[in-house]
Design an enzyme around this catalytic site. Structure first.
Site, PDB file in Angstrom:
ATOM      1  N   LYS A 293      -6.674  18.541 -15.116  1.00  0.00           N
ATOM      2  CA  LYS A 293      -5.906  18.292 -15.409  1.00  0.00           C
ATOM      3  C   LYS A 293      -6.385  17.881 -17.397  1.00  0.00           C
ATOM      4  O   LYS A 293      -7.680  18.512 -17.430  1.00  0.00           O
ATOM      5  CB  LYS A 293      -6.139  17.077 -15.815  1.00  0.00           C
ATOM      6  CG  LYS A 293      -4.858  16.491 -14.165  1.00  0.00           C
ATOM      7  CD  LYS A 293      -4.873  15.564 -14.014  1.00  0.00           C
ATOM      8  CE  LYS A 293      -3.611  14.690 -12.718  1.00  0.00           C
ATOM      9  NZ  LYS A 293      -2.449  15.307 -12.929  1.00  0.00           N
ATOM     10  N   ARG A 367       0.462  14.200  -1.950  1.00  0.00           N
ATOM     11  CA  ARG A 367       0.845  14.447  -0.790  1.00  0.00           C
ATOM     12  C   ARG A 367       0.036  15.017   0.269  1.00  0.00           C
ATOM     13  O   ARG A 367       0.178  14.557   1.778  1.00  0.00           O
ATOM     14  CB  ARG A 367       2.155  15.597  -1.125  1.00  0.00           C
ATOM     15  CG  ARG A 367       1.248  17.195  -1.780  1.00  0.00           C
ATOM     16  CD  ARG A 367       2.303  17.479  -2.014  1.00  0.00           C
ATOM     17  NE  ARG A 367       3.102  16.943  -3.513  1.00  0.00           N
ATOM     18  CZ  ARG A 367       3.790  17.358  -4.687  1.00  0.00           C
ATOM     19  NH1 ARG A 367       3.857  19.186  -4.468  1.00  0.00           N
ATOM     20  NH2 ARG A 367       3.554  17.296  -5.968  1.00  0.00           N
TER      21      ARG A 367
HETATM   22  N1  BES Z   1      -1.383  11.548 -10.360  1.00  0.00           N
HETATM   23  C1  BES Z   1      -0.408  12.627 -10.343  1.00  0.00           C
HETATM   24  C2  BES Z   1       1.141  12.560 -10.713  1.00  0.00           C
HETATM   25  C3  BES Z   1       1.304  11.624 -12.373  1.00  0.00           C
HETATM   26  C4  BES Z   1       0.832  12.067 -13.644  1.00  0.00           C
HETATM   27  C5  BES Z   1       1.537  10.014 -12.119  1.00  0.00           C
HETATM   28  C6  BES Z   1       0.621  11.107 -14.717  1.00  0.00           C
HETATM   29  C7  BES Z   1       1.413   9.433 -13.324  1.00  0.00           C
HETATM   30  C8  BES Z   1       1.323  10.158 -14.511  1.00  0.00           C
HETATM   31  C9  BES Z   1      -0.045  13.567  -8.869  1.00  0.00           C
HETATM   32  O1  BES Z   1      -1.188  13.678  -8.498  1.00  0.00           O
HETATM   33  C10 BES Z   1      -0.407  15.049  -9.612  1.00  0.00           C
HETATM   34  O2  BES Z   1      -1.465  15.033 -10.275  1.00  0.00           O
HETATM   35  N2  BES Z   1       1.028  15.493  -9.603  1.00  0.00           N
HETATM   36  C11 BES Z   1       1.025  16.815 -10.611  1.00  0.00           C
HETATM   37  C12 BES Z   1       2.546  17.814  -9.418  1.00  0.00           C
HETATM   38  C13 BES Z   1       2.068  18.993  -9.947  1.00  0.00           C
HETATM   39  C14 BES Z   1       0.642  19.995  -9.726  1.00  0.00           C
HETATM   40  C15 BES Z   1       3.443  19.943  -8.860  1.00  0.00           C
HETATM   41  C16 BES Z   1       2.099  16.545 -11.817  1.00  0.00           C
HETATM   42  O3  BES Z   1       2.935  15.637 -11.509  1.00  0.00           O
HETATM   43  O4  BES Z   1       2.075  17.169 -12.531  1.00  0.00           O
HETATM   44 MN    MN Z   2      -2.706  14.885  -8.958  1.00  0.00          MN
END
Ligand code: BES
Ligand code: MN
Ligand code: ZN
Length: 513
Positions: A293, A367
């Site tokens: 990230k 997931r």
């Molecule tokens: N934990 C995150 C989702 C999230 C992001 C929650 C920001 C709250 C604030 C999750 O694991 C994630 O990174 N999801 C990705 C999915 C994508 C790679 C398909 C997302 O939401 O960008």
């Molecule tokens: Mn994630």
């Protein structure tokens, strides 16, 4: 120390209390209980209101010291707004203002009048007592951090009386206990979530669940890596690979419908009543893994275990309430980190269900841990399964931070959850889960990919999960936008405990009849 609630049947000008709260509309006659105070105080109250001292906005307050004829040291007038636009929202805003006032006051004790005339249309005193006790107790929450100054900890009323006009019924007394139990569950959820990921590890989640089970006498089992390997939880294990923290699979079983009867945690299909299974995403830190990230606000990814924390919090709440329901809690807990041992984009893993997954983005890890937990849930022959997860940023893009996302393959369950959301003020909004979305998860190298492309991310995340939830009624709550607040007010919210508490209380009520 939790707030202590009592009930007093008395006219409000009489009790000797530190802070007396009266709710009033800004545009109509004083409600009955306030009229008594107004008379004792020689029309001072009606005077303040007619001279517009109290703002129109619901939740505005006016603090009065030493009101003549009133035994309370201080009186807080709280605005319910204009009677024409009065409803759940205005009432809740007013109660939140009251909760903050009780939490900040130098008074040692307080009292609040609850009367039919000041309840939202269609709501009764039982509902109001449950919401009010939860909101007031929740407002008293303080995170026990080393940096918190002792001054703010010392403040706040410790004992609060609900002033009623007649003897409360059994459900009304119970409602106060229930609201308070939910707030205590929320406090545990927030405590866990607010800890740094160096402290709140998968192991810490497991320890907390085990300690809770011991305290309240429900069964808790924890599987470690070896146990998960035996079950074939390849998706969950693929997330944990990059971290030095050992993954944990936590199984909590609360049997309220037939207390005392112990069943083996596994292979109990067909025996006893069918439990509600709650599954909570427990990523104690989500760096994104190899699909790292960006740096901004990455600290907030310590909150990626809020689903897990809310399941553990729910168990505290139902145990305190002694609810006559059977609930199983499953928490797949792991940390998502990059390392030489971490999963890579392009890796194919086999889930416990046998379905294979191509990991195209290691940041779509929630997931992956949830799918194996959903398969594990089958062995409980569940009445329904609800998973709770900070699953997608896309859910925040779609809905903002007001409701949680709700996606479900069962209409009745979705409607039931949505109603619990309205009743508790902890709202959800449903997104579609049509068959067409499944196509977005196609992979050339496995049964499915773990991401669905640029659009509809909250939906494709849920579509992925639905492939592992075909054996039972299932709903998914995406709490990415609601589980914590950012910026100056950064901190866990304790959501969706109010919603789940309301849902389970309703289920318990239905069972009794
Ligand atoms: N934990 C995150 C989702 C999230 C992001 C929650 C920001 C709250 C604030 C999750 O694991 C994630 O990174 N999801 C990705 C999915 C994508 C790679 C398909 C997302 O939401 O960008
Ligand atoms: Mn994630
Ligand atoms: Zn995540």
């Amino acid at each position: 120390m939790p707030v202590k609630f009592t009930i007093k049947i008395t006219s409000p000008e009489k009790p000797e209390t530190g802070l007396l709260v009266l709710s009033v509309f800004v545009d109509t006659l004083l409600p009955p209980a306030c009229q008594a105070v107004n008379e004792a105080a020689q029309d001072k109250l009606s005077g303040f209101i007619s001279s517009n001292e109290l703002d129109e906005k619901a939740g505005s307050t006016l603090l009065l010291h030493g009101l003549a004829g009133v035994a309370a040291e201080r009186v807080l007038l709280v605005s319910l707004g204009k009677s024409g636009s009065f409803g759940d929202r205005a009432w809740r805003n007013a109660l939140t203002a009251v909760g903050r006032a009780f939490a900040d006051t130098r008074a040692k004790d307080g009292a609040i009048v609850l009367e039919e005339a000041t309840l939202p249309p269609g709501r009764d005193l039982t509902w109001a007592l449950r919401q009010a006790s939860r909101i007031i107790a929740d407002c008293a929450y303080r995170f026990n951090a080393p940096s918190v100054k002792s001054e703010s900890v010392k403040r706040g009323a410790h004992e609060i009386a609900f002033l009623l006009s007649s003897e409360p019924s059994q459900p009304q007394k119970e409602a106060i206990r229930h609201g308070q139990a939910i707030a205590e569950g929320m406090a545990l959820t927030k405590d866990l979530a607010n800890l740094g990921a160096n402290v709140c590890t998968p192991g810490k989640l497991a320890e907390t669940a085990l300690a809770l089970g011991k305290q309240f006498k429900f069964d808790v089992d924890v599987l470690e890596r070896g146990g998960m390997e035996k079950l074939g939880m390849g998706a969950l294990l693929s997330v944990a690979r990059g971290s030095n923290q050992e993954p944990q699979f936590i199984i909590m079983q609360y049997r309220g419908s037939s207390p005392g009867k112990s069943r083996k945690p596994s292979k109990n299909k067909g025996s006893g009543s069918r439990p509600i299974v709650l599954v909570g995403k427990g990523i104690t830190f989500d760096s994104g893994g190899i699909s790292l990230k960006p740096g901004a606000e990455m600290d907030e990814m310590k909150y990626d275990m809020c689903g897990a924390a809310s399941v553990i919090g729910v168990f505290k709440a139902i145990a305190l309430m002694r609810l006559p329901v059977d609930v199983v809690g499953l928490v797949p807990a792991a940390e998502n980190m990059p390392s030489g041992n971490a999963s890579r984009p392009g890796d194919v893993v086999r889930s416990m269900s046998g379905q294979t997954i191509e990991i195209l983005n290691t940041d779509a890890e929630g997931r992956l841990v949830l799918c194996d937990a959903l398969t594990y849930a089958e062995r409980f022959d569940p009445d329904c399964v609800i998973d709770i997860a900070t699953l997608t940023g896309a859910c925040i893009v779609a809905l903002g931070k007001i409701p949680s996302g709700l996606l479900s393959t069962d209409n009745a369950l979705a409607v039931e959850l949505a109603q619990s959301g309205l009743d508790s003020g902890d709202r959800v909004w449903r997104l579609p889960l049509w068959e067409e979305y499944q196509e977005l998860l196609k992979s050339n190298f496995a049964d499915m990919a773990n991401i669905g492309g640029r659009f509809g991310g909250a939906i494709t995340g849920a579509a992925f999960l639905s492939r592992f939830a075909e054996a039972y009624k299932w709903a998914h709550l995406d709490i990415a936008g609601t589980a914590w607040l950012s910026g100056e007010a950064k901190g866990a919210t304790g959501r969706p405990l109010p919603l789940l508490g309301e849902f389970l209380i309703n289920r318990a009520r239905v069972r009794k009849h």
